[in-house]
Design a protein around this motif. Structure first.
Motif, PDB file in Angstrom:
ATOM      1  N   GLY A 192       0.821  -1.217   0.000  1.00  0.00           N
ATOM      2  CA  GLY A 192       0.000   0.000   0.000  1.00  0.00           C
ATOM      3  C   GLY A 192       0.850   1.260   0.000  1.00  0.00           C
ATOM      4  O   GLY A 192       0.567   2.213  -0.733  1.00  0.00           O
ATOM      5  N   ALA A 232       2.366   1.366  -3.632  1.00  0.00           N
ATOM      6  CA  ALA A 232       1.457   1.453  -4.778  1.00  0.00           C
ATOM      7  C   ALA A 232       0.517   2.651  -4.726  1.00  0.00           C
ATOM      8  O   ALA A 232       0.240   3.259  -5.768  1.00  0.00           O
ATOM      9  N   VAL A 233       0.020   3.006  -3.547  1.00  0.00           N
ATOM     10  CA  VAL A 233      -0.995   4.064  -3.469  1.00  0.00           C
ATOM     11  C   VAL A 233      -0.481   5.408  -3.980  1.00  0.00           C
ATOM     12  O   VAL A 233      -1.181   6.074  -4.763  1.00  0.00           O
ATOM     13  N   GLU A 264       1.742   6.025  -6.230  1.00  0.00           N
ATOM     14  CA  GLU A 264       1.849   5.944  -7.690  1.00  0.00           C
ATOM     15  C   GLU A 264       0.471   5.947  -8.346  1.00  0.00           C
ATOM     16  O   GLU A 264       0.263   6.580  -9.393  1.00  0.00           O
ATOM     17  N   ILE A 265      -0.483   5.271  -7.748  1.00  0.00           N
ATOM     18  CA  ILE A 265      -1.856   5.264  -8.284  1.00  0.00           C
ATOM     19  C   ILE A 265      -2.438   6.672  -8.242  1.00  0.00           C
ATOM     20  O   ILE A 265      -3.088   7.117  -9.192  1.00  0.00           O
ATOM     21  N   VAL A 266      -2.188   7.391  -7.155  1.00  0.00           N
ATOM     22  CA  VAL A 266      -2.685   8.769  -7.042  1.00  0.00           C
ATOM     23  C   VAL A 266      -2.046   9.648  -8.110  1.00  0.00           C
ATOM     24  O   VAL A 266      -2.730  10.438  -8.772  1.00  0.00           O
ATOM     25  N   ARG A 267      -0.721   9.529  -8.331  1.00  0.00           N
ATOM     26  CA  ARG A 267      -0.045  10.333  -9.357  1.00  0.00           C
ATOM     27  C   ARG A 267      -0.602  10.034 -10.743  1.00  0.00           C
ATOM     28  O   ARG A 267      -0.865  10.956 -11.532  1.00  0.00           O
ATOM     29  N   GLU A 268      -0.781   8.765 -11.055  1.00  0.00           N
ATOM     30  CA  GLU A 268      -1.303   8.403 -12.377  1.00  0.00           C
ATOM     31  C   GLU A 268      -2.744   8.882 -12.577  1.00  0.00           C
ATOM     32  O   GLU A 268      -3.117   9.303 -13.669  1.00  0.00           O
ATOM     33  N   THR A 269      -3.548   8.818 -11.538  1.00  0.00           N
ATOM     34  CA  THR A 269      -4.926   9.301 -11.631  1.00  0.00           C
ATOM     35  C   THR A 269      -4.959  10.804 -11.862  1.00  0.00           C
ATOM     36  O   THR A 269      -5.745  11.299 -12.686  1.00  0.00           O
ATOM     37  N   GLU A 270      -4.113  11.548 -11.152  1.00  0.00           N
ATOM     38  CA  GLU A 270      -4.042  12.995 -11.365  1.00  0.00           C
ATOM     39  C   GLU A 270      -3.603  13.321 -12.792  1.00  0.00           C
ATOM     40  O   GLU A 270      -4.155  14.217 -13.434  1.00  0.00           O
TER      41      GLU A 270
END
Length: 177
Positions: free
Chosen positions: A98, A101-102, A104-110
């Protein structure tokens, strides 16, 4: 099918053969009972789906840690502390994943949100996208609707459909009787 009493000369075997087939209401009632029982069973399974899912996951997790627990038990360590240690290591692994990964997931979503308008504009300029003609702007929908409603033949058809629908409704209403 004739009723069994209508077959006075029939043998008991013949009367038994006719049995339930000569009673359509009984067949229908039993069919409804069977369908109702099936719906109750399906409803119960649906209500228990979360519990069944958690039980299945717990079963496979227990199968996964069993070799570790067996090896530790052979070396003289009790099962309880080994299971607790495996649980702590597993929880630490999930937490570590978590933490990695979290963000990186937030950066990609932004980045996706920032690029979405330009990506949609670029998509509509692609040569393979042009024949699809998906771009339905509000003005185009409005103009198409206005053109449709300004045609006398369309208005006549809409009026006839509404009139027939109203006549059908009033024919079935208690006030028309």
């Amino acid at each position: 099918m004739p009723d069994q009493s209508a077959l006075p000369n029939a043998s008991p075997k013949e009367k038994a053969r006719i049995g339930i087939a000569g009673r359509p209401f009984t067949v229908g009632f039993l069919g409804i009972l069977g369908a109702g029982a099936g719906l109750v069973v399906l409803g119960g399974v649906a209500a228990l789906s979360t519990v069944l899912t958690y039980t299945t996951i717990a079963f496979f997790l227990a199968l996964a840690i069993e070799p570790l627990v067996t090896v530790a038990a052979r070396r003289g360590i009790r099962r309880g502390p080994v299971v607790g240690g495996v649980f702590i290591v597993g929880a630490a692994a999930v937490a570590g994943f978590g933490f990695v990964a979290v963000p990186e997931i937030v950066r990609e979503t932004e980045a996706l949100i920032r690029r979405a308008p330009s990506a949609i504009a670029e998509l509509s300029k692609q040569s393979w996208f042009q024949p699809l003609d998906i771009s339905m702007s509000r003005s185009r929908v409005t103009s198409t609707l206005e053109t449709f409603l300004q045609s006398p033949s369309h208005l006549k058809t809409i009026g006839e459909v509404c009139y027939r629908w109203e006549q059908g409704l009033s024919a079935g209403s208690p006030e028309s009787s």
